[in-house]
Each structure stands twice: as C-alpha cells, then as structure tokens.
Scaffold this active site. Sequence first.
Site, mmCIF file in Angstrom:
data_model
loop_
_atom_site.group_PDB
_atom_site.id
_atom_site.type_symbol
_atom_site.label_atom_id
_atom_site.label_comp_id
_atom_site.label_asym_id
_atom_site.label_seq_id
_atom_site.Cartn_x
_atom_site.Cartn_y
_atom_site.Cartn_z
ATOM 1 N N HIS A 86 -39.934 12.853 50.981
ATOM 2 C CA HIS A 86 -40.404 14.052 51.679
ATOM 3 C C HIS A 86 -40.105 13.944 53.176
ATOM 4 O O HIS A 86 -39.661 14.918 53.801
ATOM 5 C CB HIS A 86 -41.909 14.241 51.453
ATOM 6 C CG HIS A 86 -42.249 14.935 50.189
ATOM 7 N ND1 HIS A 86 -42.228 14.309 48.958
ATOM 8 C CD2 HIS A 86 -42.621 16.229 49.932
ATOM 9 C CE1 HIS A 86 -42.575 15.170 48.019
ATOM 10 N NE2 HIS A 86 -42.807 16.338 48.577
ATOM 11 N N ASN A 131 -47.192 17.385 36.674
ATOM 12 C CA ASN A 131 -46.799 18.537 35.863
ATOM 13 C C ASN A 131 -46.097 19.660 36.606
ATOM 14 O O ASN A 131 -45.572 20.560 35.962
ATOM 15 C CB ASN A 131 -48.047 19.115 35.168
ATOM 16 C CG ASN A 131 -48.593 18.185 34.113
ATOM 17 O OD1 ASN A 131 -48.125 18.150 32.989
ATOM 18 N ND2 ASN A 131 -49.607 17.408 34.478
ATOM 19 N N HIS A 158 -40.941 13.833 37.729
ATOM 20 C CA HIS A 158 -41.975 13.016 37.100
ATOM 21 C C HIS A 158 -41.387 12.104 36.028
ATOM 22 O O HIS A 158 -41.730 10.905 35.952
ATOM 23 C CB HIS A 158 -43.053 13.918 36.495
ATOM 24 C CG HIS A 158 -44.064 13.173 35.680
ATOM 25 N ND1 HIS A 158 -44.956 12.275 36.223
ATOM 26 C CD2 HIS A 158 -44.319 13.185 34.332
ATOM 27 C CE1 HIS A 158 -45.718 11.765 35.266
ATOM 28 N NE2 HIS A 158 -45.342 12.301 34.119
#
Length: 402
Positions: free
Chosen positions: A326, A287, A293
């Site tokens: 990342h 979220n 997402h």
Amino acid sequence: MLSSASSFRNYRGVLNWCVVMLVLSNARLFLENLLRYGILVDPIQVVSLFLKDPYSWPAACLVIVSNVFIFVALYTERKLAMGSISEKVGLLIYIFNLTVILCFPMVVVLKLPSITPVGGAFTLGVYTILFLKLYSYKDVNRWCRVRTQVKYSALCFSDMYYFVFAPTLCYELNFPRSESIRMGFLLRRLFEMVVFMSVRHISYLMFFQWMVPIIRSSMKPLQEMDYSRMTERLLRLAVPNHLIWLIFFYCFFHSSMNFVAELLRFGDREFYRDWWNSETITYFWQNWNIPVHKWCLRHFYKPLLRRGAGKLLSQSAVFFASAFFHEYLVSVPLRMFRLWAFMGMMAQLPLAWFVAKFLRGNYGNAAVWLSLIIGQPIAVLMYVHDYYVTHCQDDPTITEAL
C-alpha cells in the site's frame, strides 16, 4: 379497551426514511457546493492526471518493458526443466528478477518528472501484480519439479501470457476453463464497463467538484492543528471518497474481471465474497479481494506456518506485507515517503483484535463500515497535506487558491 402489544418485524419504512434522508442531505451538500464554488470540472485537468505531455507516454512504455521480466521467468523455468541450471542458480535468477520488478519502476517514477502521480500509480500497480504472479509461477513450478515430476509441456508463451492476463494471481498448470464464451454474459459486462466509464467521469466530477474544495479548505486547519475544523473537513470528505471507492470496486472486481474471465473462458469467478456483511475486520480483509487473499494464503501465510511460525506472527507478517505494498503504491507516485498508508494498514491489527473481541453482529458490522468510511479520508488528507507542504507550498498561485 386495552390494545394488544405490537409485534412488528418489518422495518422497511424506517430504512426507506433513512435512504430518503441520506439522498436529501447529500443533494443539499452538492447544491451548496455548486452555489459556492461554481463548476470546477475542467477536461484538461482530467487529462493532466494521466499525461503531462500528450506526445510522451512514459507509463505506457514502462508497462511494455515489463515483458522483459516475463521472458526471464519463462526462460529460467525452461532451463530448470531441462536441468541446464541448478535449483540454486534458478532461485538466484528469480530473486534478481523479482527484486528488479519492484525497484526498476520505482526508480523510473521517482526520477522521471514527466510521469504523473496517476500514471505512476497505474504503472506500479501493473508491476506489483506481475511480481505476485511471477512469484506464484516460480513456486508452483518448483513444487511440480520436487513433488510430482510433472511434464513441462506447459512452459510456452501462450500458457505464460494466458496466466499474465487471467484474473488471478495464483498459477496453475491447468486452469479451470468454461466450454464456451457466453455472449449474453460478455455483453452485459461490456455494457456495465461502458456505463461505468461514464460513471468514472462522474467520479472525476465528484473529485474535482466535491473533494478538491474540501481538501483545499483543509490545509489551513491541518497547519494550525485545529482539531474541530479538521474533524468537520474529514466528515465532509468521507461521503464522496467512499462513493468513489464503491464505484471503483464494482467496476473493477465485478464488471472488468468478469469480462476478462469470460473472454478467456476462465472458470474461477470468485473475485469477492459478501464483505459488506463483515462482522470483523479480519473477515473483510479475507473477502473483499479474493485473488490477493488466495495468493497470501497460498504463498505467504501457509508457508510461514509450515516453517514453524505461529498463527499470530503469520497474520502480522501478512498485514506487514500488505502495508508495504500500500505504501509502495501511494508514496512512490507522490514522490514522498510519509508512511501514512503503512501506518493505516498496521493500525488494522489492533482494530481487528478489538472488534473481534468486543463487538459482534450488527455492532461489529457497523465498526467495519465506520473504519472503511472514515479510515480512507484520514489517509487522503494526510497525504494531500504533506504533498502540498513538500511540492506546492512555495508556489504563490497554489497558495492563493488554497
């Protein structure tokens, strides 16, 4: 006379006390920093984060070159639509194009000394977004060819570049559009962006004035493996690091993305949900960044499930992909591969399982906040330490400063 039992439910006074104590404690730390180190902020240092040579803009040139990959994707789709090339050939072109999108900027950032770490991270971020967008572009057009025999009138430059600039990673043939641009809403977002540009200067001030002295003083405890002093430095670093992250989140996900969406009359404005109320790690990751997402769900997670992969394996694969990106966005600009970002992301899996199984409600929410506030400074310290050891240890001026 016996007093009746108290039945209060309003804790506003306690919350106000917590806020006042937090403000006072951090004000004391900031004042102590000024008295101890003086004013450390140098405008030249801020500029040097982005440019080593004001007459050389390698990161901007790399972003301009990214248009080549957009043209290749559009040209490939046009040929597929006309039947000039087969699906297999089109797939091979896409594999080559998407692979080069990730590898080409990485090689340039690693080999070109004039690109600063901040400039490299920005460039790799742009190419990562482009990779995800073009992957979605490929998938959606293939679904249309295979399932619905859609008309390909949308395969034009205006449609392609609308998607490239739209605040979404998932391609659609017809995006939801608002009827008109709301000037009041647009100006409010513009005002927020201007304000947050000023706040970004405060972020730079916090970085140079507050975080840099803490990081410098952390090198010796890290080298000596002094765990008590390392923990103390980590806790001191957690507050400014988290404040900067919150400023970035609001500026990017609320102000900037809504500004772009309003300017393009883009109808889907769900860029984040109430991640601050997360009672599980999984809820937070689902979220806090809705565009990513949705992309993971649509183009990675559900396709794995359709191919017979289990739910746990598919979730682990999504975390693995997220950990890879990342690491890609952190290690390449710093020109070193230590896998701290990768390991930090993969550590979210057992943490998510533990919180979901043993902690719920307020306890789960506290665990999520603790992981956010403490987790990032750990990675920051590890990378800064390794960067110092790799690039700066032999520099006597830097060593003396530390």
